[in-house]
Design an enzyme around this catalytic site. Structure first.
Site, PDB file in Angstrom:
ATOM      1  N   SER A 244       0.854  -1.201   0.000  1.00  0.00           N
ATOM      2  CA  SER A 244       0.000   0.000   0.000  1.00  0.00           C
ATOM      3  C   SER A 244       0.880   1.237   0.000  1.00  0.00           C
ATOM      4  CB  SER A 244      -0.884   0.019   1.251  1.00  0.00           C
ATOM      5  OG  SER A 244      -1.435   1.331   1.389  1.00  0.00           O
TER       6      SER A 244
ATOM      7  N   HIS B 257      -1.133  -1.428  -4.285  1.00  0.00           N
ATOM      8  CA  HIS B 257      -2.419  -1.162  -3.604  1.00  0.00           C
ATOM      9  C   HIS B 257      -2.547   0.342  -3.386  1.00  0.00           C
ATOM     10  CE1 HIS B 257      -5.863  -2.350  -1.091  1.00  0.00           C
ATOM     11  NE2 HIS B 257      -5.487  -1.408  -0.230  1.00  0.00           N
TER      12      HIS B 257
ATOM     13  N   ASP C  74      -4.835   3.281  -1.874  1.00  0.00           N
ATOM     14  CA  ASP C  74      -5.900   3.549  -0.897  1.00  0.00           C
ATOM     15  C   ASP C  74      -6.487   4.938  -1.088  1.00  0.00           C
ATOM     16  OD1 ASP C  74      -6.083   1.224   0.855  1.00  0.00           O
ATOM     17  OD2 ASP C  74      -3.999   1.678   1.379  1.00  0.00           O
TER      18      ASP C  74
ATOM     19  N   MET D   7      -9.125   7.705   0.103  1.00  0.00           N
ATOM     20  CA  MET D   7      -9.908   8.111   1.281  1.00  0.00           C
ATOM     21  C   MET D   7     -10.484   9.500   1.051  1.00  0.00           C
ATOM     22  SD  MET D   7      -7.191   6.939   4.143  1.00  0.00           S
ATOM     23  CE  MET D   7      -6.619   5.255   4.230  1.00  0.00           C
TER      24      MET D   7
ATOM     25  N   HIS E 186      -8.393   0.661  -3.882  1.00  0.00           N
ATOM     26  CA  HIS E 186      -9.296   0.394  -2.757  1.00  0.00           C
ATOM     27  C   HIS E 186     -10.025   1.698  -2.441  1.00  0.00           C
ATOM     28  CE1 HIS E 186      -9.550  -0.602   1.850  1.00  0.00           C
ATOM     29  NE2 HIS E 186     -10.748  -0.543   1.283  1.00  0.00           N
TER      30      HIS E 186
ATOM     31  N   MET F 283     -12.285   3.940  -0.457  1.00  0.00           N
ATOM     32  CA  MET F 283     -12.951   4.184   0.828  1.00  0.00           C
ATOM     33  C   MET F 283     -13.654   5.525   0.670  1.00  0.00           C
ATOM     34  SD  MET F 283      -9.768   2.838   3.138  1.00  0.00           S
ATOM     35  CE  MET F 283      -8.629   3.021   1.774  1.00  0.00           C
TER      36      MET F 283
ATOM     37  N   MET G 215     -11.114  -6.381   5.498  1.00  0.00           N
ATOM     38  CA  MET G 215     -10.374  -5.389   6.276  1.00  0.00           C
ATOM     39  C   MET G 215     -10.056  -5.981   7.653  1.00  0.00           C
ATOM     40  SD  MET G 215      -9.984  -2.851   4.292  1.00  0.00           S
ATOM     41  CE  MET G 215      -9.126  -1.847   5.507  1.00  0.00           C
TER      42      MET G 215
ATOM     43  N   ASP H 166      -6.320  -6.798   4.321  1.00  0.00           N
ATOM     44  CA  ASP H 166      -5.737  -5.454   4.339  1.00  0.00           C
ATOM     45  C   ASP H 166      -5.750  -4.898   5.761  1.00  0.00           C
ATOM     46  OD1 ASP H 166      -5.011  -2.831   3.845  1.00  0.00           O
ATOM     47  OD2 ASP H 166      -6.663  -2.388   2.481  1.00  0.00           O
TER      48      ASP H 166
HETATM   49  C1  DX5 Z   1      -6.394   1.282   5.642  1.00  0.00           C
HETATM   50  C2  DX5 Z   1      -5.850   0.915   4.287  1.00  0.00           C
HETATM   51  C3  DX5 Z   1      -4.710  -0.042   4.304  1.00  0.00           C
HETATM   52  C4  DX5 Z   1      -3.513   0.427   5.043  1.00  0.00           C
HETATM   53  C5  DX5 Z   1      -2.597  -0.731   5.303  1.00  0.00           C
HETATM   54  O1  DX5 Z   1      -7.511   2.071   5.480  1.00  0.00           O
HETATM   55  O2  DX5 Z   1      -6.862   0.340   3.491  1.00  0.00           O
HETATM   56  O3  DX5 Z   1      -4.350  -0.436   2.986  1.00  0.00           O
HETATM   57  O4  DX5 Z   1      -2.834   1.447   4.387  1.00  0.00           O
HETATM   58  O5  DX5 Z   1      -1.560  -0.261   6.083  1.00  0.00           O
HETATM   59  P1  DX5 Z   1      -0.795  -1.151   7.140  1.00  0.00           P
HETATM   60  O6  DX5 Z   1      -0.211  -2.304   6.370  1.00  0.00           O
HETATM   61  O7  DX5 Z   1       0.227  -0.209   7.670  1.00  0.00           O
HETATM   62  O8  DX5 Z   1      -1.790  -1.614   8.136  1.00  0.00           O
HETATM   63 ZN    ZN Z   2      -6.445  -0.642   1.463  1.00  0.00          ZN
END
Ligand code: DX5
Ligand code: ZN
Length: 233
Positions: free
Chosen positions: A16, A41, A43, A45, A80, A82, A151, A189
């Site tokens: 990620s 990956h 992310d 947000m 991903h 969110m 998750m 994840d």
């Molecule tokens: C959380 C993300 C993850 C996160 C994983 O909302 O979806 O992908 O960045 O990070 P680590 O591996 O540090 O838990």
């Molecule tokens: Zn993620």
């Protein structure tokens, strides 16, 4: 001897880039691919569905040309989402070069429609489940999916600890995939490290997102190798 057992899907490590050094993001993507990352990956947000803000389709488009290995084979960008609502941003990410797009079913008013939107744009599609979210929507849509994302932290931040109840959910998701007879990847994840990845794989996962475990280390090859060593043990 010819075996009738189909080959087991290889394990995938998906770093990620949320935990990457953003002042040198392009180099980080290149470095982590060179170190053995099989997917990137990404992310997303929105400070609405989750209490944090990350990056959007322009950044995805910027890193897309870097998403290839030394043999110039493409490295999938695993987006991903969110975000809420989902459909318009999913379309933007498909145009920005995403290969897989996962979204949270509780963020879409019409889950089946959102799945069709993503597929119609030529992307593979996944559903992501928060730690307290049941898998029951899979009763109705599992046959449409390429990926299920469990998750193992509450979404919004990197660097959190793995929530143990995820093991049970991974097992249930694996049973549902087997019952479907479909070739669906099972991704996990949050809080994944070399020292827990074997147990997560034993519960049924085949695809592992890791942010802080990889980008927090000086040598990305060593940590990715440490994951594979655990997975092949
Ligand atoms: C959380 C993300 C993850 C996160 C994983 O909302 O979806 O992908 O960045 O990070 P680590 O591996 O540090 O838990
Ligand atoms: Zn993620």
């Amino acid at each position: 001897m010819i075996s009738s057992t189909p080959p087991k899907a290889p394990f995938v490590i998906a770093p990620s880039i949320l935990s990457a050094d953003f002042t040198r993001l392009g180099q980080e993507v290149t470095d982590v691919i060179q170190a053995g990352a099989q997917w990137i990956h990404f992310d997303v947000m929105d400070n609405h569905y989750v209490p944090n803000l990350s990056f959007g389709p322009m950044i995805c488009e910027a890193i897309k040309p870097l998403a290839k290995n030394a043999a110039h084979e493409p490295i999938p960008i695993d987006v991903h989402l969110m975000v809420q609502p989902v459909d318009a941003l999913a379309s933007s990410f498909a145009k920005a070069g995403a290969n897989l797009i996962s979204f949270h079913p509780d963020a879409s008013a019409h889950v089946h429609r959102t799945i069709q939107v993503i597929k119609s744009l030529g992307c593979q599609v996944g559903l992501a489940f928060n730690p307290a979210e049941p898998l029951s929507v899979l009763d109705w849509v599992i046959e449409e999916l390429d990926l299920i994302l469990i998750m193992s932290v509450n979404p919004g931040f990197g660097g959190q600890s793995f929530i143990p109840s995820a093991f049970k959910k991974i097992q249930e998701a694996r049973q549902r995939i087997q019952a479907s007879g479909k070739n669906i990847r099972l991704e996990v994840d949050g809080g994944i490290k070399p020292d827990n990845v074997r147990a997560i794989a034993d519960a049924g996962a085949d695809t592992f997102v890791a942010g802080s475990a990889i980008f927090g280390q000086a040598n990305y090859s060593e940590v990715i190798q440490a994951f594979h060593t655990q997975l092949s043990a």
